[in-house]
Motif scaffolding. Sequence first.
Motif, PDB file in Angstrom:
ATOM      1  N   GLU A   1      19.672 -65.414 -21.530  1.00 12.71           N
ATOM      2  CA  GLU A   1      18.992 -66.568 -20.950  1.00 12.71           C
ATOM      3  C   GLU A   1      19.797 -67.856 -21.187  1.00 12.71           C
ATOM      4  OE1 GLU A   1      14.716 -68.904 -21.259  1.00 12.71           O
ATOM      5  OE2 GLU A   1      14.870 -66.858 -21.999  1.00 12.71           O
TER       6      GLU A   1
ATOM      7  N   LYS B   1      13.650 -58.744 -36.410  1.00 15.45           N
ATOM      8  CA  LYS B   1      13.088 -59.145 -35.115  1.00 15.45           C
ATOM      9  C   LYS B   1      14.034 -60.095 -34.377  1.00 15.45           C
ATOM     10  CE  LYS B   1       8.107 -58.846 -35.617  1.00 15.45           C
ATOM     11  NZ  LYS B   1       6.863 -59.645 -35.657  1.00 15.45           N
ATOM     12  N   ALA B   2      14.640 -61.008 -35.105  1.00 16.72           N
ATOM     13  CA  ALA B   2      15.558 -61.965 -34.486  1.00 16.72           C
ATOM     14  C   ALA B   2      16.746 -61.236 -33.859  1.00 16.72           C
ATOM     15  CB  ALA B   2      16.034 -62.989 -35.517  1.00 16.72           C
TER      16      ALA B   2
ATOM     17  N   TRP C   1      16.721 -58.172 -32.788  1.00 13.75           N
ATOM     18  CA  TRP C   1      16.158 -57.435 -31.658  1.00 13.75           C
ATOM     19  C   TRP C   1      16.016 -58.348 -30.427  1.00 13.75           C
ATOM     20  CZ3 TRP C   1      15.549 -52.529 -30.521  1.00 13.75           C
ATOM     21  CH2 TRP C   1      14.689 -52.168 -29.499  1.00 13.75           C
ATOM     22  N   GLU C   2      15.634 -59.621 -30.646  1.00 12.88           N
ATOM     23  CA  GLU C   2      15.400 -60.569 -29.558  1.00 12.88           C
ATOM     24  C   GLU C   2      16.684 -61.270 -29.081  1.00 12.88           C
ATOM     25  OE1 GLU C   2      12.488 -63.235 -31.172  1.00 12.88           O
ATOM     26  OE2 GLU C   2      10.978 -61.656 -31.363  1.00 12.88           O
ATOM     27  N   LEU C   3      17.763 -61.186 -29.857  1.00 13.06           N
ATOM     28  CA  LEU C   3      18.981 -61.926 -29.544  1.00 13.06           C
ATOM     29  C   LEU C   3      19.569 -61.612 -28.168  1.00 13.06           C
ATOM     30  CD1 LEU C   3      21.091 -63.993 -30.358  1.00 13.06           C
ATOM     31  CD2 LEU C   3      22.323 -62.168 -31.554  1.00 13.06           C
TER      32      LEU C   3
ATOM     33  N   ARG D   1      18.242 -60.783 -25.293  1.00 13.15           N
ATOM     34  CA  ARG D   1      17.471 -61.455 -24.240  1.00 13.15           C
ATOM     35  C   ARG D   1      17.706 -62.960 -24.273  1.00 13.15           C
ATOM     36  NH1 ARG D   1      12.862 -64.290 -24.553  1.00 13.15           N
ATOM     37  NH2 ARG D   1      12.400 -63.554 -26.651  1.00 13.15           N
ATOM     38  N   LEU D   2      17.646 -63.550 -25.454  1.00 11.75           N
ATOM     39  CA  LEU D   2      17.825 -64.992 -25.580  1.00 11.75           C
ATOM     40  C   LEU D   2      19.263 -65.415 -25.277  1.00 11.75           C
ATOM     41  CD1 LEU D   2      15.613 -65.593 -28.708  1.00 11.75           C
ATOM     42  CD2 LEU D   2      15.183 -66.418 -26.396  1.00 11.75           C
ATOM     43  N   TYR D   3      20.220 -64.581 -25.675  1.00  6.70           N
ATOM     44  CA  TYR D   3      21.623 -64.891 -25.410  1.00  6.70           C
ATOM     45  C   TYR D   3      21.894 -64.899 -23.911  1.00  6.70           C
ATOM     46  CZ  TYR D   3      26.649 -65.019 -26.086  1.00  6.70           C
ATOM     47  OH  TYR D   3      27.960 -65.397 -26.065  1.00  6.70           O
TER      48      TYR D   3
END
Length: 192
Positions: free
Chosen positions: A167, A156-157, A159-161, A163-165
């Motif tokens: 941002e 999951k981390a 997968w979310e990286l 978007r967070l990167y």
Amino acid sequence: MVATVRAVVSVSLWLIVSQVRGAYVPPKMNKTIHNLLRHYKISQRELFNGKPVFSKDPLPGEMGAKQVFVGAVLETYDQLLGQMLKQLPTPAPKTDESNGLPASVAPGDNVRTELTYILKKVQELRKHRYQEQEKLLLQLRALKHIQMDNLVVQSKALWELPRLYEEASSLGDIERRRRRRQAKRLKTRQRA
């Protein structure tokens, strides 16, 4: 003579502006703290050993980071004062057994009352001025409990990286642009 008047006016204006912030310790709170210091007395050597509980160094960075830090300090004070209250002896009965009349206030009860007052003031400040910082601190603490060795968490981390990167990158760009605008404004004011 004119230089002296200018100096007095400048100092007066500085004092007025400094007072406008409204940041002060209320007299009752200050007196209560001094009363408590008589109860929690330590030697001068221990008091001035060069190791403060909370750093006196000015906080680097933006106001938001400073507010988060101060919010954490207030939370620590909340916990510390709560611990101090727990360590006090249990309150004595409120009546004098010999004649059934109310007994005088025991010294420990006075300390309890004063600690409770200080705790209430800290909690009010946290509640009214540091709610957003409290939420951020809770989110930061939650990061500490992420299960690093869990395959689901790892997947999951990843997968979310993206978007967070993205941002995180854009936040850095926004900050850089803000600093450039401030520098330009400062230069324009200096030229005028």
